[in-house]
Design an enzyme around this catalytic site. Structure first.
Site, PDB file in Angstrom:
ATOM      1  N   ASP A 232      36.692  -7.736   8.125  1.00 47.35           N
ATOM      2  CA  ASP A 232      36.242  -8.233   6.822  1.00 47.35           C
ATOM      3  C   ASP A 232      34.716  -8.324   6.777  1.00 47.35           C
ATOM      4  OD1 ASP A 232      36.446  -9.190   4.278  1.00 47.35           O
ATOM      5  OD2 ASP A 232      37.174 -11.178   4.826  1.00 47.35           O
TER       6      ASP A 232
ATOM      7  N   LEU B 168      46.272   3.382  25.136  1.00 46.87           N
ATOM      8  CA  LEU B 168      46.100   2.433  24.025  1.00 46.87           C
ATOM      9  C   LEU B 168      46.818   2.910  22.762  1.00 46.87           C
ATOM     10  CD1 LEU B 168      44.414   0.012  22.651  1.00 46.87           C
ATOM     11  CD2 LEU B 168      42.807   1.800  22.005  1.00 46.87           C
TER      12      LEU B 168
ATOM     13  N   HIS C 277      31.743   0.054   4.035  1.00 45.10           N
ATOM     14  CA  HIS C 277      32.993   0.598   4.603  1.00 45.10           C
ATOM     15  C   HIS C 277      32.679   1.735   5.587  1.00 45.10           C
ATOM     16  CE1 HIS C 277      35.189  -1.995   2.044  1.00 45.10           C
ATOM     17  NE2 HIS C 277      34.934  -1.358   0.926  1.00 45.10           N
TER      18      HIS C 277
END
Ligand code: FPP
Length: 258
Positions: free
Chosen positions: A38, A149, A55
């Site tokens: 955020d 991962l 972004h």
């Protein structure tokens, strides 16, 4: 001279980082880390830039964070990239965010393949633009045999909708005798969620100073340790992830016991 100093400083910083990583790896590393990324908009606003610039910068941080998570031996990294509520944003912003997976995977997929990372996605695929879905599905397909991962993107994800869908499926399976309602327990219910086959997050990180869950993994976060920071996502660096993990390592998880 200046360049020499800068080079020395960089080397010094990276050796400090390496040392820190080694130190942290001596204690148990959270298996599953989930992040609510955020603050991209505020980061851009502070610089008088359009929100989409935030972004874009945020996408670069996804790359750095994935690399470090892999290096630390984290098993699953779930990133909240777009919620079912984010469609309310201006059209140009939504369109821009929907292009990011293509840009990110276009540049980073070869490294993900090489580094044994498995890409996954949770969320409602039907509403995603075709180009976004295509990029994600290509990455999922090309990394499906990797066993390092798991990089799990939450894209058009909403936890309440996920829970309601799971309940509907349970009811339907009971009605058609695939399941007996007496067999329903937490483990079985978990297998109806989008995170089936994943462990629940051990650590949740949220950046930008907001202290809420925003419809993210409401079932899965029941026993998760939370770590909140004022740092805006584009400013989230390796040192912050390490700090979050170190804090996690100093917490006592009792899972309701004493
Ligand atoms: C929240 O910040 C951020 C988002 C809704 C988008 C997150 C997307 C990225 C970090 C890039 C994702 C990258 C890939 C590869 C999918 P905000 O816009 O709500 O910030 P604000 O609260 O400051 O306005």
């Amino acid at each position: 001279m200046f360049n020499k100093i800068r080079l020395w400083k960089n080397q010094n910083n990276s050796s400090t980082l390496r040392e820190k990583i080694e130190e942290i790896k001596k204690l148990p590393i959270p298996e599953h880390v989930a992040i609510i990324m955020d603050g991209n908009g505020r980061w851009a606003k502070k610089r008088a830039l359009p929100r989409i610039a935030g972004h874009h910068e945020g996408m670069k941080v996804v790359r750095k964070t994935t690399r470090l998570a892999n290096q630390l031996g984290i098993k699953t990294l779930t990133l909240y990239a777009f919620s079912t509520e984010n469609w309310k944003r201006p059209k140009n912003e939504v369109e821009y965010i929907m292009k990011l997976p293509e840009e990110f995977l276009g540049a980073f997929l070869p490294e993900l393949i090489k580094e044994n990372v498995q890409v996954k996605m949770m969320g409602y695929k039907d509403k995603l633009p075709v180009h976004t879905l295509h990029a994600i599905e290509k990455a999922i397909e090309e990394t499906k045999n990797n066993n390092g991962l798991v990089l799990n993107f939450a894209l058009n994800y909403g936890s309440r909708a996920e829970i309601i869908d799971a309940v509907k499926q349970v009811v339907s399976d009971c009605r058609s005798d695939i399941m007996n309602e007496n067999d329903l327990n937490e483990e079985v219910f978990s297998s109806y969620l989008m995170t089936a086959n994943m462990t629940d997050p051990d650590l949740l990180i949220r950046t930008s100073g907001e202290i809420r869950l925003s419809n993210f993994m409401l079932w899965q976060l029941a026993y998760t340790e939370f770590w909140f920071t004022e740092v805006l996502w584009p400013d989230f660096g390796e040192e912050h992830l390490l700090e979050a993990i170190e804090t996690f390592q100093n917490r006592q998880r009792r899972f309701g016991g004493i």
